[in-house]
Design an enzyme around this catalytic site. Structure first.
Site, PDB file in Angstrom:
ATOM      1  N   SER A 181       1.055  -1.426  -0.017  1.00 48.63           N
ATOM      2  CA  SER A 181       0.079   0.002  -0.531  1.00 48.63           C
ATOM      3  C   SER A 181       0.887   1.141   0.017  1.00 48.63           C
ATOM      4  O   SER A 181       2.086   1.048   0.661  1.00 48.63           O
ATOM      5  CB  SER A 181      -1.089   0.258   1.301  1.00 48.63           C
ATOM      6  OG  SER A 181      -0.083   0.227   2.159  1.00 48.63           O
ATOM      7  N   LYS A 182       0.104   2.187   0.009  1.00 46.92           N
ATOM      8  CA  LYS A 182       1.128   3.395  -0.271  1.00 46.92           C
ATOM      9  C   LYS A 182       1.560   3.640   1.104  1.00 46.92           C
ATOM     10  O   LYS A 182       2.859   4.308   0.640  1.00 46.92           O
ATOM     11  CB  LYS A 182      -0.493   4.977   0.078  1.00 46.92           C
ATOM     12  CG  LYS A 182      -1.096   5.565  -1.212  1.00 46.92           C
ATOM     13  CD  LYS A 182      -0.923   6.686  -1.992  1.00 46.92           C
ATOM     14  CE  LYS A 182      -1.866   6.481  -2.967  1.00 46.92           C
ATOM     15  NZ  LYS A 182      -1.268   5.513  -4.281  1.00 46.92           N
ATOM     16  N   ARG A 183       1.982   3.160   2.021  1.00 43.76           N
ATOM     17  CA  ARG A 183       2.654   3.866   3.065  1.00 43.76           C
ATOM     18  C   ARG A 183       4.436   3.018   2.862  1.00 43.76           C
ATOM     19  O   ARG A 183       5.039   3.540   3.564  1.00 43.76           O
ATOM     20  CB  ARG A 183       2.009   3.462   4.434  1.00 43.76           C
ATOM     21  CG  ARG A 183       1.702   1.858   4.960  1.00 43.76           C
ATOM     22  CD  ARG A 183       0.998   1.311   5.802  1.00 43.76           C
ATOM     23  NE  ARG A 183       0.264   0.389   5.898  1.00 43.76           N
ATOM     24  CZ  ARG A 183       1.111  -1.113   6.515  1.00 43.76           C
ATOM     25  NH1 ARG A 183       2.462  -0.367   7.369  1.00 43.76           N
ATOM     26  NH2 ARG A 183       0.615  -1.958   6.614  1.00 43.76           N
ATOM     27  N   HIS A 184       4.586   2.185   1.871  1.00 45.26           N
ATOM     28  CA  HIS A 184       5.151   0.995   1.573  1.00 45.26           C
ATOM     29  C   HIS A 184       6.168   2.445   0.400  1.00 45.26           C
ATOM     30  O   HIS A 184       7.575   1.654   0.480  1.00 45.26           O
ATOM     31  CB  HIS A 184       5.309  -0.482   1.325  1.00 45.26           C
ATOM     32  CG  HIS A 184       4.026  -0.950   1.651  1.00 45.26           C
ATOM     33  ND1 HIS A 184       3.211  -1.136   1.532  1.00 45.26           N
ATOM     34  CD2 HIS A 184       4.460  -1.268   3.165  1.00 45.26           C
ATOM     35  CE1 HIS A 184       2.750  -2.964   3.011  1.00 45.26           C
ATOM     36  NE2 HIS A 184       3.994  -1.809   3.858  1.00 45.26           N
TER      37      HIS A 184
END
Ligand code: GLU
Length: 490
Positions: free
Chosen positions: A260-263
């Site tokens: 996801s975006k946080r990665h």
């Protein structure tokens, strides 16, 4: 053997995700390997989640990756995608066939009634399957419900289809990637194929389209396995040939959670914006679940296609290692000619006034700064000192280098000698060699001598070839920076 036909069928509810790009790539590779056709179909039956912006993004991202599709409606010399919303008049006809054969039935249940059923199942701690309340409605009962203004949805009759084509309630198929998979169809529940508003559901539209588009192989994510059982029954009920299925493991983040975006970046367009080369991205994505036979990882898409073997795809999940992608991207950057790189880097240099540099100096700047680049965007922070008058000195350069007596002494000598030097790279090379040698005799290591000049002129403790930097900056600017770094003596 029938000609191989495969497709990528994204739902435009977001930009093209790198996971979908991998599914597209594996389909593309399978088509190329088998001289087959690769097709793009936009699955926009869910109007609420669809947007033209996402459709354009999917279209552009696939093209950017080189995953061109082989047919589709003519859009002025190019193939457009097949789009389900433009095919809405096709699906009711096939729903009617299923109704006529008894493989489907009208369901008048309201959302509230269905919610109540679900609640009851939850209260009894049972998995929810539709109660088939509407399966045996008489024509009279249906007419009455219609008169009340209720519009029916159409549901698929699982039991009827299963009994017509199989001996038991078990349904199995041989997956190209995962081997034999099976399910007890009693657990599937009679699902809706046409909504009461007349639009098809995913499971139905996908089968009608795969049938009409003569798909031979369906390669997609393993999150679709439970759909596949339902779809096989619809294929059978429509009397269509069942394609072969291959379900790919998921792509997980390095911490084993959903990517996801946080990665980091997840959409292809984001990777491109961040400075990844699409060739590198394709190469990297191909290795998520598949390995080249010779163990050599850097491969062009054509080389990968020639070597591609679907049955050797790993059935387990793959980890998206950003570090490895960065390394691979760096390898692809190294392969670019300087001329090509100059063009590719321009979007990442917009904060600088490139007109300050002659083309020759711009070329030289790229030649001396390209080596450590992993992303094209790395160039932005690698070159600020080539532009403008004066330079920002970072803290380390100030305290560890310029504040030392040695550095101050080096800079003073530099200012005594350098104004007389001819300012070409060749000559500067010679002069600085001699300058360092003289300091070495005084017990100062050559690299320490150069640190002083580097810190003064670039404001940093490390970076590109110092002689070339001085030549690019020119005599006036180089000397003015060196002078500015000399502390006034009281
Ligand atoms: N539209 C589906 C999705 O985006 C894919 C369907 C399929 O490949 O059958 O997940």
């Amino acid at each position: 053997m029938t000609d191989v036909r495969v497709r990528i069928a994204p739902s435009p509810s977001g930009n093209l995700h790198v996971g979908t790009a991998r599914t597209a790539l594996f389909n593309y590779l399978f088509a190329k390997k088998n001289n087959g056709k690769f097709i793009l179909r936009i699955e926009d039956t869910d109007a609420e989640r669809t947007s033209q912006e996402y459709i354009d993004n999917i279209f552009d991202s696939l093209k950017a990756l080189g995953l061109n599709w082989d047919e589709g409606p003519d859009i002025g010399g190019d193939y457009g995608p097949y789009t389900q919303s433009e095919r809405f008049d096709i699906y009711p006809k096939y729903a009617q066939i299923l109704l006529d054969k008894g493989f489907a039935y009208e369901c008048f249940c309201t959302p509230e009634e269905l919610e109540a059923e679900k609640q009851e199942a939850a209260n009894n701690k049972k998995p929810y399957v539709y109660t088939k309340k509407c399966l045996n409605l008489t024509e009279e009962e249906k007419a009455k419900l219609r008169a009340q203004g209720r519009k029916p949805a159409i549901r698929f009759n699982i039991e009827k289809a299963q009994k017509a084509f199989h001996d038991t309630s078990m349904l199995s198929f041989n997956d190209m990637v995962k081997g034999e998979l099976h399910v007890d169809t009693n657990l599937l529940g009679d699902f809706v194929i046409m909504k009461s508003n007349g639009s098809p559901t995913y499971n139905f539209a996908v089968v009608v389209d795969d049938m009409l588009m003569k798909m031979t192989h369906i390669i997609r994510g393993e999150d679709h396995i439970s759909n596949t059982f339902k779809q096989i029954l619809i294929f059978e009920a429509l009397g269509a040939e069942i394609p072969q299925f291959g379900h790919l493991g998921m792509i997980l983040a390095p911490d084993r959670s959903k990517l996801s975006k946080r990665h980091g970046a997840t959409a292809v367009s984001e990777f491109v914006e961040h400075g990844y080369l699409t060739d590198a991205l394709v190469n990297f994505v191909a290795l998520l679940g598949w390995a080249p036979s010779d163990g050599e990882e850097i491969k062009s898409i054509d080389e990968i296609a020639a070597d591609f073997r679907i049955h050797e795809i790993s059935s387990s999940n793959s980890i998206f290692e950003y570090d490895k992608l960065n390394w691979m991207n760096g390898q692809y950057i190294k392969k670019l000619s300087t001329e090509e790189l100059k063009e590719r880097l321009k979007p990442y240099l917009t904060k600088y006034d490139l007109s300050e540099l002659t083309d020759e100096n711009y070329t030289r700047m790229i030649e001396i700064t390209r080596e450590p680049l992993k992303l094209l965007s790395d160039i932005t922070d690698a070159v600020p000192y080539f532009f403008g008058k004066g330079v920002h000195i970072d803290e380390e350069a100030q305290t560890k280098v310029l504040d030392t007596e040695t550095a101050q002494d080096v800079l003073k000598s530099f200012m005594e000698q350098a104004p007389d030097w001819e300012w070409t790279e060749e000559n500067l090379h010679e002069k600085l060699e001699k300058f360092r040698a003289d300091y070495k005799e005084k017990g100062v290591k050559p690299k320490v001598t150069m640190w002083a000049i580097r810190a003064a002129v670039t404001g940093r403790t490390c970076g590109a070839d110092m002689t070339a930097i001085l030549a690019i900056l020119g005599k006036e600017e180089s000397l003015s920076r060196a002078k500015a770094a000399i502390k006034a003596t009281v």
